[in-house]
Design an enzyme around this catalytic site. Sequence first.
Site, mmCIF file in Angstrom:
data_model
loop_
_atom_site.group_PDB
_atom_site.id
_atom_site.type_symbol
_atom_site.label_atom_id
_atom_site.label_comp_id
_atom_site.label_asym_id
_atom_site.label_seq_id
_atom_site.Cartn_x
_atom_site.Cartn_y
_atom_site.Cartn_z
ATOM 1 C CE LYS A 5 -18.318 -89.344 -106.409
ATOM 2 N NZ LYS A 5 -19.757 -89.546 -106.625
ATOM 3 N NE ARG A 103 -26.702 -86.905 -108.631
ATOM 4 C CZ ARG A 103 -25.687 -87.421 -107.922
ATOM 5 N NH1 ARG A 103 -25.264 -86.799 -106.841
ATOM 6 N NH2 ARG A 103 -25.095 -88.531 -108.292
ATOM 7 C CG HIS A 132 -26.458 -92.342 -107.664
ATOM 8 N ND1 HIS A 132 -25.504 -93.255 -107.244
ATOM 9 C CD2 HIS A 132 -26.247 -91.231 -106.919
ATOM 10 C CE1 HIS A 132 -24.761 -92.699 -106.294
ATOM 11 N NE2 HIS A 132 -25.196 -91.475 -106.074
ATOM 12 N NE ARG A 188 -22.681 -96.070 -109.782
ATOM 13 C CZ ARG A 188 -23.991 -96.256 -109.900
ATOM 14 N NH1 ARG A 188 -24.477 -97.119 -110.774
ATOM 15 N NH2 ARG A 188 -24.828 -95.572 -109.155
ATOM 16 C CE1 TYR A 232 -6.011 -62.024 -90.700
ATOM 17 C CE2 TYR A 232 -6.423 -64.355 -91.089
ATOM 18 C CZ TYR A 232 -5.756 -63.184 -91.407
ATOM 19 O OH TYR A 232 -4.834 -63.179 -92.419
ATOM 20 C CB CYS A 279 -5.178 -68.322 -91.058
ATOM 21 S SG CYS A 279 -5.013 -67.567 -89.437
ATOM 22 C CG ASP A 281 -2.171 -69.539 -96.558
ATOM 23 O OD1 ASP A 281 -2.716 -70.181 -97.467
ATOM 24 O OD2 ASP A 281 -2.106 -68.294 -96.542
#
Length: 341
Positions: A5, A103, A132, A188, A232, A279, A281
Amino acid sequence: MAIVKANAYGHGAVETTKALIRQAVSRVAVVSVEEGITLRQAGINAPIVVLGPLFHEHITDLVAHQLIPVLSDSSILQALAQAVASFPTPYPIHLKVETGMGRLGLTQDELARMIGSHGFPTSLQLEGLMTHLADTDGPATDATQQQLVEFNEAIKIVTAGGFRVPLIHAANSGGAVRFPQAHFSLVRPGIMLYGYHTLPSSVAVPDLKPVLSLRTCIAQLRIIQPGRTVSYNRTFTATRPTRIAILPIGYADGLSRRLSNRGQVLIRGKRAPIAGLVCMDMVMVDVTHVAGAAVGDEAVLIGRQGQEQITADDIAEWTGTISYEVLCSIGPRIPRQYYSS
Ligand SMILES: *Cc1c(COP(=O)(O)O)cnc(C)c1O
């Protein structure tokens, strides 16, 4: 059943799955139907289990791509049974029982009702029963033991209902290593496939090796004078002539902004601290002490360089999270390269 996943925890779901299948892994699991379709479209024919919640709108795609659903309630049971009613063989499904994760999952009563005499559709095959475990990496083992007691009760309910369920499963990585009684018919593992774990130091852990490294290179270099600032909001101020390297990777790529003025990267085998805010990027690092640093030099964010190493655990510690989140945050813009040994 290898867990692939979240783009195989950031490693790239398609290539990772192919590599696992080459090593005789017989089935994989994802969370969403879309993740399953991505694998099918890449030509992966192995059984694919979809762990996440399903809605009516998923049924067509699920069945068209032969994805095996995990049902945690009865909401789509009848509609799914209808959709596969004309198939020559019963369509496999797994049921998930809630034993303490708080859950998704059926309570024991819901399970009993679902498989009860007039309940379970003949066009479906109860291939799997799962739960789980919530605390396989915690210091204590009692909560896990209790979950397994409840899971064994669920297994009894199903067996007493006349079902022979070929796949019974409960263990994630921690469960697989620490609780042999949680192995049942398959385990798993996720995180340990990728070379990490979050087990306490009291537990003997297999010899794991991180699979992934994350690298970029220096795009530009400049020396800034005392009093000048970086990035920044000017959170880094040079106190001496400071050599700053600019790296083209940022928080959009999964380099957490919480690493601002905190994280490190490796350049020429030395640790270079992040200077200023990360930042979207780009990120700047202080390479004043890195002799000979040059544009094009490799910068390692996760991995080894010379005698030094930075792991996803180090980044997790700097940012207050776990290796899982560091790995699966590595964004789609980062090209993945694969090396086979
Ligand atoms: C993610 C997941 C796993 C794998 O857990 P790890 O701790 O990474 O081994 C196993 N089972 C289910 C249901 C999961 O969602």
